[in-house]
Scaffold this active site. Structure first.
Site, PDB file in Angstrom:
ATOM      1  N   GLU A 125     -10.496   5.528   5.106  1.00 17.99           N
ATOM      2  CA  GLU A 125     -11.219   5.005   3.930  1.00 17.99           C
ATOM      3  C   GLU A 125     -10.656   3.654   3.464  1.00 17.99           C
ATOM      4  OE1 GLU A 125     -13.914   6.599   1.645  1.00 17.99           O
ATOM      5  OE2 GLU A 125     -13.840   4.426   1.496  1.00 17.99           O
ATOM      6  N   GLU A 164      -2.497 -14.678   3.275  1.00 15.77           N
ATOM      7  CA  GLU A 164      -1.215 -14.658   3.995  1.00 15.77           C
ATOM      8  C   GLU A 164      -0.763 -16.079   4.307  1.00 15.77           C
ATOM      9  OE1 GLU A 164       0.284 -11.733   5.111  1.00 15.77           O
ATOM     10  OE2 GLU A 164      -1.280 -10.577   4.096  1.00 15.77           O
ATOM     11  N   LYS A 170      -6.780  -1.690   9.316  1.00 17.31           N
ATOM     12  CA  LYS A 170      -8.057  -1.926  10.017  1.00 17.31           C
ATOM     13  C   LYS A 170      -7.858  -2.593  11.370  1.00 17.31           C
ATOM     14  CE  LYS A 170      -7.365  -5.335   6.932  1.00 17.31           C
ATOM     15  NZ  LYS A 170      -7.039  -5.255   5.504  1.00 17.31           N
ATOM     16  N   VAL A 205       0.838  -1.212   0.000  1.00 23.40           N
ATOM     17  CA  VAL A 205       0.000   0.000   0.000  1.00 23.40           C
ATOM     18  C   VAL A 205       0.868   1.256   0.000  1.00 23.40           C
ATOM     19  CG1 VAL A 205      -1.803   1.278   1.228  1.00 23.40           C
ATOM     20  CG2 VAL A 205      -1.869  -1.228   1.191  1.00 23.40           C
ATOM     21  N   LYS A 259     -13.366  -4.775   9.934  1.00 21.97           N
ATOM     22  CA  LYS A 259     -14.024  -3.891   8.965  1.00 21.97           C
ATOM     23  C   LYS A 259     -15.466  -3.587   9.374  1.00 21.97           C
ATOM     24  CE  LYS A 259     -11.056  -5.502   5.218  1.00 21.97           C
ATOM     25  NZ  LYS A 259     -10.901  -6.491   4.149  1.00 21.97           N
ATOM     26  N   GLY A 272      -5.271  -4.661  -3.060  1.00 22.69           N
ATOM     27  CA  GLY A 272      -4.353  -4.386  -4.167  1.00 22.69           C
ATOM     28  C   GLY A 272      -3.654  -3.055  -3.949  1.00 22.69           C
TER      29      GLY A 272
HETATM   30  N1  LIG Z   1      -2.432  -5.024   0.625  1.00 22.72           N
HETATM   31  C1  LIG Z   1      -3.671  -4.635   0.476  1.00 22.72           C
HETATM   32  O1  LIG Z   1      -4.255  -4.825  -0.606  1.00 22.72           O
HETATM   33  C2  LIG Z   1      -4.398  -3.937   1.586  1.00 22.72           C
HETATM   34  C3  LIG Z   1      -5.730  -3.516   1.384  1.00 22.72           C
HETATM   35  C4  LIG Z   1      -6.380  -2.828   2.396  1.00 22.72           C
HETATM   36  C5  LIG Z   1      -5.731  -2.588   3.600  1.00 22.72           C
HETATM   37  N2  LIG Z   1      -4.461  -3.042   3.772  1.00 22.72           N
HETATM   38  C6  LIG Z   1      -3.809  -2.775   5.053  1.00 22.72           C
HETATM   39  O2  LIG Z   1      -2.740  -1.870   4.848  1.00 22.72           O
HETATM   40  C7  LIG Z   1      -1.669  -2.143   5.766  1.00 22.72           C
HETATM   41  C8  LIG Z   1      -0.383  -2.371   4.986  1.00 22.72           C
HETATM   42  O3  LIG Z   1      -0.574  -3.488   4.148  1.00 22.72           O
HETATM   43  P1  LIG Z   1       0.482  -3.892   3.019  1.00 22.72           P
HETATM   44  O4  LIG Z   1      -0.194  -4.933   2.196  1.00 22.72           O
HETATM   45  O5  LIG Z   1       1.020  -2.673   2.364  1.00 22.72           O
HETATM   46  O6  LIG Z   1       1.600  -4.591   3.913  1.00 22.72           O
HETATM   47  P2  LIG Z   1       3.142  -4.801   3.509  1.00 22.72           P
HETATM   48  O7  LIG Z   1       3.276  -4.993   2.054  1.00 22.72           O
HETATM   49  O8  LIG Z   1       3.665  -5.837   4.421  1.00 22.72           O
HETATM   50  O9  LIG Z   1       3.792  -3.380   3.842  1.00 22.72           O
HETATM   51  C9  LIG Z   1       4.025  -2.929   5.138  1.00 22.72           C
HETATM   52  C10 LIG Z   1       5.400  -2.324   5.135  1.00 22.72           C
HETATM   53  O10 LIG Z   1       5.606  -1.660   6.374  1.00 22.72           O
HETATM   54  C11 LIG Z   1       6.885  -2.050   6.831  1.00 22.72           C
HETATM   55  N3  LIG Z   1       6.997  -1.928   8.273  1.00 22.72           N
HETATM   56  C12 LIG Z   1       6.464  -2.737   9.222  1.00 22.72           C
HETATM   57  N4  LIG Z   1       6.814  -2.299  10.449  1.00 22.72           N
HETATM   58  C13 LIG Z   1       7.585  -1.219  10.265  1.00 22.72           C
HETATM   59  C14 LIG Z   1       8.278  -0.343  11.129  1.00 22.72           C
HETATM   60  N5  LIG Z   1       8.253  -0.523  12.444  1.00 22.72           N
HETATM   61  N6  LIG Z   1       8.981   0.679  10.592  1.00 22.72           N
HETATM   62  C15 LIG Z   1       9.033   0.838   9.254  1.00 22.72           C
HETATM   63  N7  LIG Z   1       8.418   0.047   8.372  1.00 22.72           N
HETATM   64  C16 LIG Z   1       7.700  -0.977   8.870  1.00 22.72           C
HETATM   65  C17 LIG Z   1       7.061  -3.470   6.369  1.00 22.72           C
HETATM   66  O11 LIG Z   1       8.413  -3.828   6.388  1.00 22.72           O
HETATM   67  P3  LIG Z   1       8.806  -5.382   6.538  1.00 22.72           P
HETATM   68  O12 LIG Z   1       8.249  -6.069   5.327  1.00 22.72           O
HETATM   69  O13 LIG Z   1      10.305  -5.342   6.549  1.00 22.72           O
HETATM   70  O14 LIG Z   1       8.192  -5.880   7.795  1.00 22.72           O
HETATM   71  C18 LIG Z   1       6.483  -3.396   4.969  1.00 22.72           C
HETATM   72  O15 LIG Z   1       7.431  -2.950   4.023  1.00 22.72           O
HETATM   73  C19 LIG Z   1      -2.136  -3.356   6.577  1.00 22.72           C
HETATM   74  O16 LIG Z   1      -2.707  -2.919   7.772  1.00 22.72           O
HETATM   75  C20 LIG Z   1      -3.198  -3.999   5.704  1.00 22.72           C
HETATM   76  O17 LIG Z   1      -4.171  -4.712   6.454  1.00 22.72           O
HETATM   77  C21 LIG Z   1      -3.776  -3.701   2.790  1.00 22.72           C
END
Ligand SMILES: NC(=O)c1ccc[n+]([C@@H]2O[C@H](COP(=O)([O-])OP(=O)(O)OC[C@H]3O[C@@H](n4cnc5c(N)ncnc54)[C@H](OP(=O)(O)O)[C@@H]3O)[C@@H](O)[C@H]2O)c1
Length: 382
Positions: free
Chosen positions: A117, A178, A93, A11, A193, A290
């Site tokens: 959002e 996951e 969330k 994201v 949600k 996504g």
């Molecule tokens: N992906 C989706 O489609 C989607 C949709 C709706 C909502 N969300 C929500 O959005 C959030 C992020 O999701 P994502 O899919 O983007 O996850 P992600 O790909 O795992 O990205 C999260 C990033 O934050 C980094 N991070 C974690 N802890 C950190 C810290 N203490 N300091 C700095 N960076 C840190 C992670 O690094 P590491 O990988 O090194 O841990 C990773 O690069 C989640 O809460 C998810 O539920 C995601």
């Protein structure tokens, strides 16, 4: 308006890209000044930092966009940002549903707001639609397919007669689920949600532990064979209902009739419907996850804050969740059939039965009392 981005994953990198690309004049008013990453190997952009304080103590940064995921340090960083008078936008969330009361209270105390959002329905403008509806109407209820992973699994099981475990493994291979799929298949993701949708739809705060939650971990082919034989479709549905002094909120697989608008929502899509007095039922369908769809929703919040156009009010009332008010007829498959004698209406197979019309709490209490961790329950549409 300068933004501090926390997290540069799926994201976060989408948010950075949309803002850097600056396709519209409104987005060009935003700039990502700093990006918090966790590891030195991620210092791929001169704006990246490993030190949150560089974002917190930068007076030019007015908004913190939290896209890290997890409970901590996301919660602590969001709270510190609010205490410094910075707006917070989050896609997380789990963190917000868990700490909503704390963060909203901190926001109100510091004259800023929390926006979310992207936390529900990914790219679907669900929260904005609730805000807009509520300018004219009170929302009576909402229900939705809030989780694309489980929708994907259920659809493939239905169409191809495949087993749950096989479809889960495939969803994991495709990156939909996951490695630890519990949040998806046990219904917790939908619970978060539903909780945040109640916050937006009903202006209420509630304890997420009070949201009755059943997932699809135990679904088997024979359950879907029962659906097929009765022209029903199984979907994992999250619901919120407003009752004045209290709300009902729950997550449960539902056996829907074929003419239900949610019966044909394909693969990993989300679909959410609100019901209010003058608008009636209004449904929203789209990509619930996504990188760019979810980042789009984050950037919509950022533009709203810059334009001072978001009617977000973080001052909410705490209301209890009571699921006695919701009654239904339930399909239960269990090896401990005898434990349910009082509520069985008719048997539909050796291990499965349909209940009498009972409250959701009565069904949930009976399931808990049976001690059968392998049982599967679904509400059957009437
Ligand atoms: N992906 C989706 O489609 C989607 C949709 C709706 C909502 N969300 C929500 O959005 C959030 C992020 O999701 P994502 O899919 O983007 O996850 P992600 O790909 O795992 O990205 C999260 C990033 O934050 C980094 N991070 C974690 N802890 C950190 C810290 N203490 N300091 C700095 N960076 C840190 C992670 O690094 P590491 O990988 O090194 O841990 C990773 O690069 C989640 O809460 C998810 O539920 C995601």
């Amino acid at each position: 308006m300068k933004i501090g981005l926390l997290g540069h994953g799926v994201v976060g990198s989408g948010v950075r890209k949309i803002i850097d690309d600056g396709a519209t004049w409104e987005v060009r008013e935003l700039a990502v000044k700093r990006i918090l990453v966790k590891d030195e190997s991620e210092l791929t952009d001169p704006r990246c930092t490993l030190n949150f304080d560089e974002i917190l103590n930068d007076p030019e940064i007015e908004i913190v966009a939290e896209c890290m995921g997890g409970l901590e340090p996301a919660h602590t960083f969001a709270k510190k940002a609010l205490e410094k008078g910075k707006y917070v936008v989050t896609s997380n969330k789990k963190m917000l549903a868990t700490y909503c009361e704390d963060l909203f209270e901190t926001a109100v105390r510091n004259g800023v707001t929390v926006h979310y959002e992207a936390s529900c329905g990914g790219g679907i403008p669900w929260m904005a639609a609730l805000d807009r509806t509520r300018r004219v109407d009170d929302i009576d209820s909402f229900r939705g397919i809030f989780n694309g992973t489980t929708n994907y699994i259920l659809e493939r099981m239905k169409k191809e007669g495949k087993d749950f475990d096989e479809m889960l493994a495939e969803a994991q291979k495709l990156g939909y689920a996951e490695r630890d799929p519990s949040d998806d298949i046990d219904g917790y993701d939908v619970k978060y949600k539903v909780s945040l949708s109640c916050v937006k739809a009903f202006d209420t705060l509630q304890d997420i532990n009070d949201i009755t939650t059943f997932g699809i971990r135990n679904i088997r082919r024979e359950d879907l064979e029962y659906c097929a034989a009765n022209s029903l479709t199984c979907k994992l549905i999250g619901t919120g209902e407003f009752h004045g002094d209290y709300i009902s909120a729950f997550v449960i697989p539902m056996f829907l009739k074929s003419d239900d608008v949610f019966s044909n929502i394909p693969l990993n899509f989300n679909a959410i419907e609100s019901d209010s007095k003058t608008l009636g039922a209004a449904a929203f369908v789209g990509q619930g996850a996504g990188s760019l769809p979810t980042a789009h929703a984050v950037v919509q919040n950022l533009v709203d804050i810059w334009k001072n156009q978001d009617p977000e009010i973080n001052d909410k009332a705490v209301r209890p969740v009571d699921n006695q008010a919701h009654t239904g007829v339930y399909y239960i498959r269990t090896a401990k059939h005898a434990a349910f004698a009082d509520i069985i209406d008719r048997n539909v197979s050796e291990h499965a039965f349909i209940t009498k019309k009972i409250s959701l709490m009565q069904a949930a209490d009976a399931c808990a009392a049976s001690g059968d961790e392998k049982l599967f329950i679904a509400e059957v549409a009437q």
